[in-house]
Enzyme design. Structure first.
Site, short mmCIF file in Angstrom:
data_model
loop_
_atom_site.label_atom_id
_atom_site.label_comp_id
_atom_site.label_asym_id
_atom_site.label_seq_id
_atom_site.Cartn_x
_atom_site.Cartn_y
_atom_site.Cartn_z
N GLY A 121 -6.23 -4.46 5.59
CA GLY A 121 -6.62 -4.24 6.99
C GLY A 121 -5.44 -3.70 7.78
CG HIS A 140 -1.68 1.21 1.50
ND1 HIS A 140 -1.92 1.73 2.76
CD2 HIS A 140 -2.31 2.04 0.64
CE1 HIS A 140 -2.68 2.81 2.65
NE2 HIS A 140 -2.93 3.03 1.38
CG HIS A 173 -9.57 3.01 1.55
ND1 HIS A 173 -10.36 3.30 2.64
CD2 HIS A 173 -8.37 3.58 1.80
CE1 HIS A 173 -9.67 4.04 3.49
NE2 HIS A 173 -8.47 4.22 3.02
#
Lengths: 154, 486
Positions: free
Chosen positions: B385, B240, B409
């Site tokens: 998460g 991410h 998201h």
């Protein structure tokens, strides 16, 4: 013209606010005058990124000169400048001498900042600041003291 | 009256603040979530999403996804579709400073049992090869001109130079290079902030994780097979990150430009300066759109170079080529964007600029924008998460039209960083996580503490809400075993 020398620094003139911007970091900075306020806000921003501000050796110096007709936007621009140097040069900078002049409806800022390149072995990192947001951004004088509220995007 | 008392229940997963709630609202605001998640949201979410509903050109609803929480301007999880032919605006605050921040997922043909003995070595090397933390610089040494070229060509620029495979581009949104990116619309300052940062993770909630698909967590075997997830306890890598200082500066530059012209030139009044905007069909609006696309491409390039580094690390550790290790990329999907899309509104097809800030596009089967190999199953959606809990691979659904095909998201924070930091200590957290089988490396103990699992909503609840609302369908849940934190 008012000016502020770093050596006359008071106890930590900023605090982080718990319940604004869940994923970001908000702070409130104070100063007896504008140069003190700008210095406090700069350190509050740097302290989000580096936990041990005192470990930043003040070996490299830069001059920052900015002007704006709004004191809020002048502080906004100044904090953005520090974020710029952090990304572009990896420089961690703290104000050493801050001057702010108000003439012809325009504020003029002249700051000597000093610091060094980030060294992961000595500087304890916290969270990178992406940007200064204008969400709830304020600079105001209350009971003779200046106060700023800033939300930094993390 | 508390704001929540103004919410009208439309269905079990849709809650509406009517357009009468606040002066200036052009459309109602809708929150898509279960009652539990709605009640957990901070009040600022309702204020912010109703502010979004005042923006010119907004169509149908201002939406907030199940993982929504307060942000600046838009809430995180905010979705707003603007009719560009009806004075619809483009707003940097509806995209976020981290333009095209997103998720990338790749698989391996290795199992947990094969990876576990090497886990520390893998994570340590990833930590070295994918720089993270404050203002980190990458290994690519580019000139300003090369960087301009990179932001116009995105991940393709990287693949042409050996950082990745042609196949990676086919499974990246926009094939890793969005058309219309124009480097003449970006400042030198933005270039200065980004040209050294290609291949870096950043910090905050950005991470790179080694994860396992446990057999009991494969929710849909057929779909999982389509993604190459077929081996019990198969190891995957998810990360991410976004467009780094470059994207942040592009957003900052245009926010200021818009503030100068918004009211004087376009008579637009807003309720929060972070909602600064300009008509999409204006010189300022189209300049930002072209500049923002450079941010998109930087982000695709950034994740492409990181993908290359991950393949190199696994290859070194296992002494086998990335091809032999089956290190296929599954998908790259963004959650901070504004894109021109066609949607049906009241029976008519409209061209809308859909802002998604902390929300993922989730087209159902058949849409032309979805990579050809996935077009029959719907757009892959990657939802990360917290580092302690788990992450998901999902697909978009045909029933997602109500949210302009958008879904969550992430798990969404419930606690401020400042508060989290008081409750946990990074070093202790690292020990606790290791005892639970998750090896974490971070540039920052304080930053690690701020990312503690309980500072987030329960990811399973968020995913269940998206499924219940019919806006995405879970395929596999992944469990973390190794994590590099910025």
């Amino acid at each position: 013209m008012s000016s502020f020398q770093f050596k006359s620094f008071r106890a930590k003139p900023y605090r982080y606010l718990e319940d604004i911007g869940t994923a970001d970091i908000a702070f409130e900075a104070t100063g007896r005058d504008l140069p003190e306020l700008f210095t406090a806000a700069a350190d509050a921003t740097m302290n989000v990124m580096i936990d041990n501000l005192d470990a930043i050796e003040l070996c490299e110096t830069r001059q920052i000169e900015l002007s704006n007709d709004s004191i809020e936007m002048l502080l906004f621009d100044f904090l953005q400048e520090l974020i710029y140097f952090k990304d572009a040069r990896r420089l961690l900078l703290r104000p050493r001498k801050t001057q702010i002049e108000h003439k012809d409806k325009e504020y003029f800022l002249k700051v000597t900042v000093a610091g060094e390149q980030l060294d992961a072995t000595r500087h304890h990192q916290r969270a990178d600041v992406k940007a200064v947001t204008l969400h709830g951004f304020s600079v105001e004088k209350q009971d003779g003291n200046w106060k700023a509220r800033v939300l930094l995007d993390i | 009256m508390a704001i929540i008392d103004n919410l009208q229940k439309i269905s079990g997963t849709v809650w509406e603040l009517p357009a009468t709630y606040k002066e200036g609202m052009r459309v109602p605001a809708r929150i898509v979530a279960t009652e539990k998640l709605v009640r957990e949201m901070d009040e600022a979410v309702y204020q912010q999403i109703s502010n979004v509903a005042t923006l010119p050109g907004i169509t149908r609803y201002a939406l907030c996804m199940p993982d929504g929480h307060s942000g600046y301007g838009f809430p995180i999880g905010g979705v707003a579709a603007m009719d560009v032919h009806e004075g619809g605006v483009i707003s940097p605050g509806g995209i976020g400073f981290d333009i095209n921040c997103g998720m990338r997922l790749l698989i391996t043909n290795l199992t947990f049992e094969e990876v576990h003995p090497h886990l520390h070595q893998i994570v340590d090397r990833l930590f070295e090869r994918v720089p993270a933390g404050v203002g980190s610089h990458g290994f690519l040494k580019l000139s300003h001109q090369e960087f301009r070229d990179l932001v116009e060509h995105g991940a393709r620029w990287c693949v042409e130079r050996g950082y990745g495979w042609e196949d990676d581009l086919e499974v990246t949104e926009e094939n890793g290079c969005i058309a219309g990116a124009d480097a003449s619309k970006i400042s030198e300052r933005a270039i200065d902030r980004g040209y050294n940062q290609v291949g870096t993770l950043g910090s905050g909630n950005h991470y790179l994780e080694v994860q396992v698909a446990r057999p009991e967590d494969v929710r849909d075997k057929q779909l999982a097979k389509k993604f190459g997830i077929t081996i019990p306890n198969q190891v995957v890598v998810m990360f991410h990150c976004g467009s780094r200082g470059f994207g942040h500066q592009v957003a900052t530059d245009y926010l200021q430009k818009f503030l100068k012209v918004m009211e004087s030139k376009y008579q637009i009044k807003i309720l929060d300066r972070e909602l600064a905007c300009a008509p999409f069909e204006s010189p300022e609006g189209s300049d930002y759109f072209a500049a923002m696309k450079c941010g998109l491409n930087m982000s695709f390039a950034n994740r492409q170079v990181i993908l290359h580094q991950i393949r190199e690390v696994f290859s070194e550790v296992f002494g086998r080529s990335p091809e032999d290790l089956g290190m296929q990329m599954i998908y790259d999907v963004a959650h901070n964007t504004a894109k021109l899309e066609k949607h049906i509104v009241n029976g008519k097809e409209k061209r809308l600029l859909v802002h998604r800030k902390g929300a993922t596009r989730a087209f159902g089967p058949g849409r032309g924008e979805v990579a050809a190999r996935y077009r029959d199953i719907g757009q892959p959606v990657i939802i990360g998460g917290s580092m302690e809990t788990g992450s998901y691979l999902l697909v978009g659904t045909a029933s997602g039209a109500e949210t302009f095909f958008s879904t969550a998201h992430g798990s969404g924070r419930t606690m401020s960083r400042t508060k989290a930091r008081k409750l946990w200590h990074g070093k202790e957290l690292q020990h606790d996580l290791e005892a639970r089988g998750i090896y974490v490396r971070s540039t920052s103990w304080a930053g690690l503490a701020e990312e503690a699992g309980p500072a987030y909503k329960n990811i399973d609840e968020v995913i269940a809400a998206t499924e219940l609302a019919g806006i995405s369908k879970p395929v596999v849940r992944f469990t973390p075993i190794g994590n590099v934190k910025g």
